[in-house]
Design a protein around this motif. Structure first.
Motif, PDB file in Angstrom:
ATOM      1  N   LEU A  22     -27.250  -2.911  -6.394  1.00 58.64           N
ATOM      2  CA  LEU A  22     -25.878  -3.388  -6.269  1.00 58.64           C
ATOM      3  C   LEU A  22     -25.818  -4.728  -5.544  1.00 58.64           C
ATOM      4  O   LEU A  22     -25.023  -5.604  -5.891  1.00 58.64           O
ATOM      5  N   ARG A  23     -26.667  -4.891  -4.531  1.00 56.36           N
ATOM      6  CA  ARG A  23     -26.702  -6.167  -3.811  1.00 56.36           C
ATOM      7  C   ARG A  23     -27.182  -7.284  -4.729  1.00 56.36           C
ATOM      8  O   ARG A  23     -26.615  -8.384  -4.748  1.00 56.36           O
ATOM      9  N   ILE A  24     -28.219  -6.995  -5.526  1.00 51.62           N
ATOM     10  CA  ILE A  24     -28.738  -8.020  -6.443  1.00 51.62           C
ATOM     11  C   ILE A  24     -27.694  -8.351  -7.507  1.00 51.62           C
ATOM     12  O   ILE A  24     -27.454  -9.523  -7.825  1.00 51.62           O
ATOM     13  N   ALA A  25     -27.053  -7.313  -8.067  1.00 49.26           N
ATOM     14  CA  ALA A  25     -26.013  -7.546  -9.081  1.00 49.26           C
ATOM     15  C   ALA A  25     -24.872  -8.358  -8.479  1.00 49.26           C
ATOM     16  O   ALA A  25     -24.329  -9.264  -9.133  1.00 49.26           O
ATOM     17  N   GLY A  26     -24.493  -8.058  -7.233  1.00 53.48           N
ATOM     18  CA  GLY A  26     -23.412  -8.805  -6.587  1.00 53.48           C
ATOM     19  C   GLY A  26     -23.765 -10.269  -6.406  1.00 53.48           C
ATOM     20  O   GLY A  26     -22.925 -11.155  -6.608  1.00 53.48           O
ATOM     21  N   TYR A  34     -25.074 -20.336 -12.399  1.00 54.92           N
ATOM     22  CA  TYR A  34     -25.573 -20.030 -13.738  1.00 54.92           C
ATOM     23  C   TYR A  34     -24.409 -20.134 -14.713  1.00 54.92           C
ATOM     24  O   TYR A  34     -23.636 -19.194 -14.882  1.00 54.92           O
ATOM     25  N   PRO A  35     -24.229 -21.285 -15.350  1.00 58.60           N
ATOM     26  CA  PRO A  35     -23.093 -21.474 -16.265  1.00 58.60           C
ATOM     27  C   PRO A  35     -23.301 -20.724 -17.577  1.00 58.60           C
ATOM     28  O   PRO A  35     -24.411 -20.269 -17.883  1.00 58.60           O
ATOM     29  N   PRO A  36     -22.240 -20.581 -18.391  1.00 58.81           N
ATOM     30  CA  PRO A  36     -22.365 -19.901 -19.682  1.00 58.81           C
ATOM     31  C   PRO A  36     -23.481 -20.504 -20.527  1.00 58.81           C
ATOM     32  O   PRO A  36     -23.601 -21.723 -20.644  1.00 58.81           O
ATOM     33  N   GLY A  37     -24.315 -19.635 -21.072  1.00 61.13           N
ATOM     34  CA  GLY A  37     -25.421 -20.074 -21.912  1.00 61.13           C
ATOM     35  C   GLY A  37     -26.718 -20.305 -21.173  1.00 61.13           C
ATOM     36  O   GLY A  37     -27.773 -20.457 -21.805  1.00 61.13           O
ATOM     37  N   SER A  38     -26.661 -20.349 -19.830  1.00 64.62           N
ATOM     38  CA  SER A  38     -27.883 -20.588 -19.070  1.00 64.62           C
ATOM     39  C   SER A  38     -28.695 -19.308 -18.924  1.00 64.62           C
ATOM     40  O   SER A  38     -28.163 -18.207 -19.002  1.00 64.62           O
ATOM     41  N   ARG A  39     -29.972 -19.467 -18.699  1.00 62.29           N
ATOM     42  CA  ARG A  39     -30.875 -18.324 -18.592  1.00 62.29           C
ATOM     43  C   ARG A  39     -30.995 -17.898 -17.128  1.00 62.29           C
ATOM     44  O   ARG A  39     -31.139 -18.738 -16.233  1.00 62.29           O
ATOM     45  N   LEU A  40     -30.947 -16.602 -16.901  1.00 65.07           N
ATOM     46  CA  LEU A  40     -31.174 -16.074 -15.558  1.00 65.07           C
ATOM     47  C   LEU A  40     -32.671 -16.115 -15.239  1.00 65.07           C
ATOM     48  O   LEU A  40     -33.501 -16.212 -16.146  1.00 65.07           O
ATOM     49  N   PRO A  41     -33.033 -16.025 -13.959  1.00 63.23           N
ATOM     50  CA  PRO A  41     -34.458 -15.933 -13.618  1.00 63.23           C
ATOM     51  C   PRO A  41     -35.100 -14.736 -14.311  1.00 63.23           C
ATOM     52  O   PRO A  41     -34.423 -13.752 -14.643  1.00 63.23           O
ATOM     53  N   THR A  42     -36.393 -14.815 -14.519  1.00 58.75           N
ATOM     54  CA  THR A  42     -37.114 -13.726 -15.164  1.00 58.75           C
ATOM     55  C   THR A  42     -37.150 -12.504 -14.245  1.00 58.75           C
ATOM     56  O   THR A  42     -36.858 -12.586 -13.046  1.00 58.75           O
ATOM     57  N   MET A  43     -37.541 -11.377 -14.826  1.00 57.87           N
ATOM     58  CA  MET A  43     -37.677 -10.154 -14.036  1.00 57.87           C
ATOM     59  C   MET A  43     -38.636 -10.378 -12.869  1.00 57.87           C
ATOM     60  O   MET A  43     -38.371  -9.970 -11.727  1.00 57.87           O
ATOM     61  N   ALA A  44     -39.760 -11.012 -13.161  1.00 55.39           N
ATOM     62  CA  ALA A  44     -40.754 -11.243 -12.110  1.00 55.39           C
ATOM     63  C   ALA A  44     -40.191 -12.116 -11.000  1.00 55.39           C
ATOM     64  O   ALA A  44     -40.430 -11.867  -9.805  1.00 55.39           O
ATOM     65  N   GLU A  45     -39.436 -13.148 -11.374  1.00 58.45           N
ATOM     66  CA  GLU A  45     -38.849 -14.044 -10.374  1.00 58.45           C
ATOM     67  C   GLU A  45     -37.814 -13.332  -9.526  1.00 58.45           C
ATOM     68  O   GLU A  45     -37.746 -13.530  -8.302  1.00 58.45           O
ATOM     69  N   LEU A  46     -36.998 -12.473 -10.143  1.00 60.90           N
ATOM     70  CA  LEU A  46     -35.996 -11.723  -9.388  1.00 60.90           C
ATOM     71  C   LEU A  46     -36.656 -10.699  -8.468  1.00 60.90           C
ATOM     72  O   LEU A  46     -36.205 -10.493  -7.329  1.00 60.90           O
ATOM     73  N   CYS A  47     -37.718 -10.057  -8.952  1.00 59.74           N
ATOM     74  CA  CYS A  47     -38.444  -9.102  -8.110  1.00 59.74           C
ATOM     75  C   CYS A  47     -39.001  -9.797  -6.871  1.00 59.74           C
ATOM     76  O   CYS A  47     -38.897  -9.290  -5.743  1.00 59.74           O
ATOM     77  N   ALA A  48     -39.585 -10.973  -7.067  1.00 55.86           N
ATOM     78  CA  ALA A  48     -40.176 -11.705  -5.944  1.00 55.86           C
ATOM     79  C   ALA A  48     -39.104 -12.203  -4.980  1.00 55.86           C
ATOM     80  O   ALA A  48     -39.276 -12.142  -3.750  1.00 55.86           O
ATOM     81  N   ALA A  49     -37.981 -12.700  -5.535  1.00 47.75           N
ATOM     82  CA  ALA A  49     -36.926 -13.250  -4.691  1.00 47.75           C
ATOM     83  C   ALA A  49     -36.276 -12.191  -3.824  1.00 47.75           C
ATOM     84  O   ALA A  49     -35.864 -12.466  -2.682  1.00 47.75           O
ATOM     85  N   HIS A  50     -36.176 -10.962  -4.334  1.00 48.14           N
ATOM     86  CA  HIS A  50     -35.454  -9.918  -3.602  1.00 48.14           C
ATOM     87  C   HIS A  50     -36.373  -8.856  -3.014  1.00 48.14           C
ATOM     88  O   HIS A  50     -35.897  -7.943  -2.322  1.00 48.14           O
ATOM     89  N   GLY A  51     -37.666  -8.966  -3.274  1.00 41.76           N
ATOM     90  CA  GLY A  51     -38.604  -8.025  -2.697  1.00 41.76           C
ATOM     91  C   GLY A  51     -38.412  -6.600  -3.171  1.00 41.76           C
ATOM     92  O   GLY A  51     -38.501  -5.655  -2.365  1.00 41.76           O
ATOM     93  N   VAL A  87     -29.492  -5.764 -13.704  1.00 44.10           N
ATOM     94  CA  VAL A  87     -29.237  -6.486 -14.957  1.00 44.10           C
ATOM     95  C   VAL A  87     -28.415  -5.624 -15.917  1.00 44.10           C
ATOM     96  O   VAL A  87     -27.479  -6.104 -16.568  1.00 44.10           O
ATOM     97  N   ASN A  88     -28.737  -4.347 -16.008  1.00 44.26           N
ATOM     98  CA  ASN A  88     -27.980  -3.444 -16.889  1.00 44.26           C
ATOM     99  C   ASN A  88     -26.524  -3.341 -16.444  1.00 44.26           C
ATOM    100  O   ASN A  88     -25.622  -3.220 -17.283  1.00 44.26           O
ATOM    101  N   LEU A  89     -26.291  -3.358 -15.130  1.00 42.57           N
ATOM    102  CA  LEU A  89     -24.925  -3.307 -14.625  1.00 42.57           C
ATOM    103  C   LEU A  89     -24.133  -4.535 -15.071  1.00 42.57           C
ATOM    104  O   LEU A  89     -22.996  -4.418 -15.554  1.00 42.57           O
ATOM    105  N   LEU A  90     -24.721  -5.721 -14.943  1.00 44.74           N
ATOM    106  CA  LEU A  90     -24.038  -6.953 -15.356  1.00 44.74           C
ATOM    107  C   LEU A  90     -23.859  -7.011 -16.863  1.00 44.74           C
ATOM    108  O   LEU A  90     -22.848  -7.529 -17.357  1.00 44.74           O
ATOM    109  N   ARG A  91     -24.825  -6.469 -17.593  1.00 43.67           N
ATOM    110  CA  ARG A  91     -24.681  -6.430 -19.048  1.00 43.67           C
ATOM    111  C   ARG A  91     -23.521  -5.523 -19.436  1.00 43.67           C
ATOM    112  O   ARG A  91     -22.742  -5.829 -20.338  1.00 43.67           O
TER     113      ARG A  91
END
Length: 254
Positions: free
Chosen positions: A8-12, A23-40, A50-54
């Motif tokens: 929930l914190r990551i989705a927020g 992240y404007p419309p059409g832009s790519r979010l960081p990869t799974m690996a990048e998000l895992c590393a950024a948030h530990g 990601v599923n929540l935002l989808r």
């Protein structure tokens, strides 16, 4: 908040970054690996976020293109006075839909399915006719520039339209739409009533309208009347809620 689940914190955080334009419309979010590393966190936690935002309709996953911020076209504004426009003489073919979408006749496509039906209790009440009254049922899918924009299922008394050009699907699309058809039959509408509710789409509606998960629809029930007589019931006009803004105005007399 620190005690909130990590997903929930990551989705927020991502939700806020989408809304503030990081992240404007059409832009790519960081990869799974990048998000895992950024948030530990593990990949399972990131996937939950990601599923929540989808599910909220904010992002979509493209094959070979990663996860991107969904591009949502500007919502079109629709006002009740649009019905007046198609009752006036037209220099070129148009309907309320083509005017709403600001498209010409060549950019308009209408899929249709005509059947005969009997009024159930709800339809009978809307028509103010006995249950079992024979009706013409017409299901339309409206396209603008090749994209499906709305579904409409409308009903007309068979006693009014049977064996007339209005009951011929080959005559669609009809310039002026249902308003013009009723006028052709000798019953120009004098009143249009609409009631609006929000709901989630059925699987068939979501597939037909190419909707993203998590997006509701506006379901509009419409009646067209000539004097006290109900000539048409539309149950329903279905439009993705992120594609339209309904404008209503009323003149207040002294």
């Amino acid at each position: 908040m620190a005690d909130r689940p990590a997903y929930l914190r990551i989705a927020g955080t991502l939700r806020e970054q989408i809304r503030d334009g990081t992240y404007p419309p059409g832009s790519r979010l960081p990869t799974m690996a990048e998000l895992c590393a950024a948030h530990g966190v593990s990949e399972i936690v990131v996937r939950q976020a990601v599923n929540l935002l989808r599910g909220e309709g904010l992002i979509e996953t493209r094959r070979g293109g990663g996860t991107v911020v969904k591009i949502t076209p500007p919502a079109r504004r629709v006002a009740m006075d649009r019905y007046r426009a198609v009752t006036r003489p037209m220099a070129v073919p148009a309907t309320t839909f083509t005017r709403d979408q600001r498209i010409n006749w060549n950019q308009y496509r209408l899929d249709r399915e005509f059947t005969r039906a009997e009024a159930d209790a709800d339809l009978a009440a809307l028509f103010e006719l006995p249950a079992g009254t024979e009706l013409l049922r017409r299901r339309f899918v409206f396209y603008a520039r090749g994209e499906p924009q709305q579904i409409s299922v409308n009903y007309l008394p068979w006693s009014l339209v049977g064996d007339t050009p209005v009951a011929d699907p080959g005559r669609e699309p009809w310039p002026g739409g249902t308003l013009a058809q009723l006028e052709f039959l000798g019953y120009p509408p004098t009143r249009v009533e609409e009631s609006v509710r929000a709901r989630m789409p059925s699987p068939e509606e979501a597939e037909t309208l190419r909707m993203s998960p998590g997006v509701p629809v506006l379901a509009i029930t419409r009646r067209m009347l000539a004097g006290p007589r109900v000539l048409e019931v539309c149950r329903d006009i279905v439009i993705p809620a992120d594609r339209v803004i309904l404008d209503y105005a009323i003149d207040l007399e002294d």
